[in-house]
Design an enzyme around this catalytic site. Structure first.
Site: not given
Ligand code: PMT
Length: 477
Positions: A244-246
């Site tokens: 995933g990412n932030r």
């Protein structure tokens, strides 16, 4: 289209006040009208400007012009609090990188030299540790009077203020002499010199003066369908783990809410987000993976697969797409359908995801995968807005705009404090297909959203006007 601020200052060079907050104090001289142009020049240098207006200055120029141009409420009353309870002139004194008083009247110089804080301009100057620049303007005899001379000397020598001496020429009294407000570029130069390379005093938006909450944008998106993507996609490794990412979704949700407030009908396609969604006002579609995002996007935009190679022009189901989602660029090639057991090591093969925005742009513009025209473009032409998450430099953003065939690209440096992932603020540069570049200061994400939508609403109006003109020309043949 709304007027654009360019990346160059008034003199065509680099913007010398980028990221700075400059407080402009205006006192009651006939030259007060020139302060409006001074505000514009400071803004052209990249400054965020907040205006303090003395009661007598407000008799020459009303606060509305200054508020509209600066987008900050104008500080006029010493005894009034900001809507959030803070003391306006103290907030300005604590956060401004410089205060420039222009024009400064003989009366104001006297009050300041004696520390008489009877108006917001004097009070802010007394309360600040920022450099102060003073540009006097008055009648010639007033300027040469010993009282004025000694007040100016005290400001310069005892307080360390920079004084931009008035020029000579015809005066409001009808006489000619020294007393005219200095040329505005000289005042801007003095502000730049006074700030020098001091660090920005207060980059946090919350500690700065508020933006005009009102200047509510008109309902300029009524009848428009705006599709917004928000949040980060998650690519499964197994049923338990993902890549995933932030992204928090704050930027995309701010855009959706701003578009709703301006009267648009909004489809918000939300991947992983950590903020509440406006699901009572917008059509919200939840997705997890890039594949699901692609499906939801094509459905919202074209009602399915985008027309494949169909020769006839597709009708657009949307007026604008704003792609704020952080889409995974890679996905595991073969996600496991059972939880992977812990072992010595794990190697994952990743394959690139399709570039969704580039695919949408090809469909809209009637192009195939190689960029050749295969059918009529989608009509009426919707507006495509991408984001670019960069780290360190925004240099690659222009190439992204062209490669993805976008109308607008909003570039943000996600490594900068207060900008990018998870923050309530963002500093962006808006690039357009014509080569324009609009560098915005650090703003709340809601204000960034509105600035983007100012451009979107203007471009859609231009599009409709152009097609109306073309229709009339066609009919008259
Ligand atoms: O959600 P927040 O916490 O508020 O953070 C906001 C943000 C940093 C996520 C947002 O401001 C932002 O920059 N979004 C775009 C992030 C991104 O994916 O940037 P990119 O440079 O990798 O992609 C460029 C554009 O192509 C983006 O519009 C992206 O949505 C799109 N894209 C990217 C990859 C892909 N496979 N398909 C795409 O359509």
């Amino acid at each position: 289209m709304t007027a654009m601020r360019r990346a160059t200052g008034a003199a065509g060079g680099a913007r010398r006040l980028e990221g700075r907050l400059v407080a402009l104090g205006v006192t009651g001289s006939i030259a007060a009208y020139k302060a409006v142009e001074l505000l514009r020049l400071l803004t052209a240098e990249g400054a965020d400007v907040v205006v303090l207006l003395s009661a007598s200055a407000a008799r020459f120029v009303g606060p509305l012009s200054f508020a509209a141009l600066s987008r900050h409420p104008v500080e006029t009353e010493l005894m009034e609090l900001l809507p959030d309870g803070r003391i306006g002139h103290v907030v300005i004194a604590d956060s401004a990188d410089a205060i420039v008083v222009a024009p400064a009247t003989a009366h104001w110089l006297g009050a300041m030299a004696n520390g008489l804080a009877g108006d917001v301009v004097t009070a802010a100057c007394l309360a600040t540790s920022a450099p102060v620049v003073v540009a006097p303007a008055m009648d010639g005899d007033m300027w040469t009077h010993p009282a004025t001379r000694s007040n100016v000397a005290r400001l310069r020598d005892a307080f360390g203020y920079a004084v931009v001496e008035p020029g000579s020429g015809p005066l409001a009294s009808g006489q000619s002499g020294v007393g005219r407000l200095a040329e505005l570029p000289a005042i801007v130069d003095a502000v730049v010199a006074a700030i020098g390379d001091r660090p920005v005093r207060q980059p946090a938006v919350d500690a700065r003066p508020p933006l005009v909450a009102g200047l509510p944008r008109e309902a300029d998106l009524v009848g428009r369908h705006v599709v917004v993507t928000a949040g980060g996609t998650r690519e499964p490794i197994d049923p338990v783990r993902y890549i995933g990412n932030r992204s928090s979704g704050k930027m995309g949700v701010a855009i959706a809410e701003a578009a709703l407030d301006r009267g648009a009908s909004v489809t918000l396609i939300a991947a992983d987000v950590s903020v509440p969604l406006p699901d009572e006002r917008a059509r919200v579609v939840r997705v997890e993976t890039t594949g699901q995002l692609r499906g939801a996007l094509l459905e919202a935009l074209f009602g399915g697969g985008g027309g494949g190679g169909a020769p006839s022009p597709l009708a657009a189901r949307f007026d604008a797409l704003v792609m704020a989602a952080a889409v995974a660029d890679f996905t595991p090639a073969a996600p496991a359908d059972r939880k992977l057991a812990r072992g010595e090591s794990l190697s994952l093969e990743l394959r690139p995801t399709p570039d969704l925005l580039a695919e949408v742009a090809r469909i809209v513009r009637g192009l195939d995968g190689e960029g050749s025209e295969t059918r009529e473009p989608v009509t009426p032409t919707p507006l495509l807005v991408g984001f670019a998450a960069e780290t360190g430099s925004l240099e690659r953003a222009g190439a992204k705009l062209r490669a993805k065939r976008l109308d607008l690209l909003v570039a943000n440096d996600v490594a900068e404090a207060g900008s990018g992932f998870g923050t309530d603020t963002n500093r962006v540069v808006i690039l357009d297909a014509a080569g324009g570049r609009d560098e915005l200061p650090l703003l709340s994400k809601r204000e960034v959203a509105d600035r983007i939508l100012d451009r979107v609403a203007g471009a859609l109006d231009d599009r409709d006007a152009a097609s109306q003109t073309a229709g009339m020309q066609e009919a008259s043949r």
